[in-house]
Enzyme design. Sequence first.
Site, PDB file in Angstrom:
ATOM      1  N   THR A 138      42.763  40.383  42.974  1.00 51.47           N
ATOM      2  CA  THR A 138      43.145  39.022  42.616  1.00 51.47           C
ATOM      3  C   THR A 138      43.649  39.105  41.184  1.00 51.47           C
ATOM      4  O   THR A 138      43.361  40.088  40.505  1.00 51.47           O
ATOM      5  CB  THR A 138      41.877  38.121  42.632  1.00 51.47           C
ATOM      6  OG1 THR A 138      41.242  38.232  43.892  1.00 51.47           O
ATOM      7  CG2 THR A 138      42.171  36.678  42.351  1.00 51.47           C
ATOM      8  N   THR A 165      37.056  37.401  41.081  1.00 53.60           N
ATOM      9  CA  THR A 165      37.799  38.404  41.832  1.00 53.60           C
ATOM     10  C   THR A 165      36.812  39.233  42.648  1.00 53.60           C
ATOM     11  O   THR A 165      35.625  39.240  42.349  1.00 53.60           O
ATOM     12  CB  THR A 165      38.631  39.293  40.884  1.00 53.60           C
ATOM     13  OG1 THR A 165      39.253  40.317  41.664  1.00 53.60           O
ATOM     14  CG2 THR A 165      37.778  39.943  39.810  1.00 53.60           C
ATOM     15  N   GLY A 166      37.339  39.900  43.676  1.00 50.73           N
ATOM     16  CA  GLY A 166      36.457  40.702  44.528  1.00 50.73           C
ATOM     17  C   GLY A 166      36.576  40.241  45.969  1.00 50.73           C
ATOM     18  O   GLY A 166      37.555  39.593  46.352  1.00 50.73           O
ATOM     19  N   ILE A 167      35.580  40.549  46.755  1.00 45.31           N
ATOM     20  CA  ILE A 167      35.606  40.175  48.173  1.00 45.31           C
ATOM     21  C   ILE A 167      35.353  38.662  48.299  1.00 45.31           C
ATOM     22  O   ILE A 167      34.287  38.172  47.924  1.00 45.31           O
ATOM     23  CB  ILE A 167      34.531  40.960  48.962  1.00 45.31           C
ATOM     24  CG1 ILE A 167      34.777  42.470  48.836  1.00 45.31           C
ATOM     25  CG2 ILE A 167      34.488  40.518  50.428  1.00 45.31           C
ATOM     26  CD1 ILE A 167      36.010  42.997  49.526  1.00 45.31           C
TER      27      ILE A 167
END
Length: 306
Positions: free
Chosen positions: A172, A221-223
Amino acid sequence: MQPKLIIHGGAGSSPKSKEGTEAVRQSLYKILEEAYALLCKGSSAQAAVVQGCRLLEDEPRFNAGTGSVLQSDGQIRMSAALMDGSAQRLSGVINVSRVQHPIELAQALQASTDRVLSDYGAAELLRELQVPIYNPLTETRLQEWLQERQRNFDTPAAGVVAQVVDSPRSGTIGVVALDQQGRLAAGTSTGGKGLERIGRVSDSAMPAGNYATAEAAVSCTGIGEDIIDECLAARIVVRVTDGLSLQAAFKRSLIEARQRQRDLGAIGIDATGEIAWGKTSQVLLAAYHDGTRIGDTLELAEDAIH
Ligand code: GLY
């Protein structure tokens, strides 16, 4: 007030090489300096966030705008949100295609009565605004998808940074700013998790992934599923509103997320000008300007929270 700025280009696993890390650092610093100069000239936090996100969307190594990952059907669908802290107003687009800067659509929706639009609605908005059609596909992302197809799509998500990261993770971009008037804003934009099924909705255009009030602003950001389950951005901001310092709010929220084996990262600023970040993933690709110096989080210890 001294302006503050923090930006990120995703979270995931460690860059493959020292050169990879350095290339990401140079990209982030260039964008950070350009967006910070706007704040120094008196631009609003919202304007600096939009410009920072545009520049990050244009950088093909990050998974947003140009360089977005492909979904399971080989299409690119992007999501973005903008939240103005002083108005406490979120706007965004979900699963939009054929646009260069999804964050501009989010910005256009700030003044609308219908503020979060998904696929057909976002496409209609593009036509209304007469935004030129744009193909954000890069050769690198196409090749990644073709390789995944050969492996029968057995990887759960695409790479966070094109060509730099070895193992699969989500990415992201995001920007959080505090302007000279003391106003906060946060923006987040993504190509999604990559290889996801059609219709999957990212956290990036939800308060879970992007949230701001007059007290604090956070971009995640991330999963996406992990960020939604933690309701991370709103969780951190509400803790600040309820009296925790920004760093304490990050620390408590990231410890909780780590206990639940989440894979994510976040950046934030509060109304006093404190800058914070945290991650449960191996690496967070973030850089900040605190008014006197530029720093980054590229080579932090695995469990670092600031
Ligand atoms: N955090 C981006 C996504 O999972 O869609």
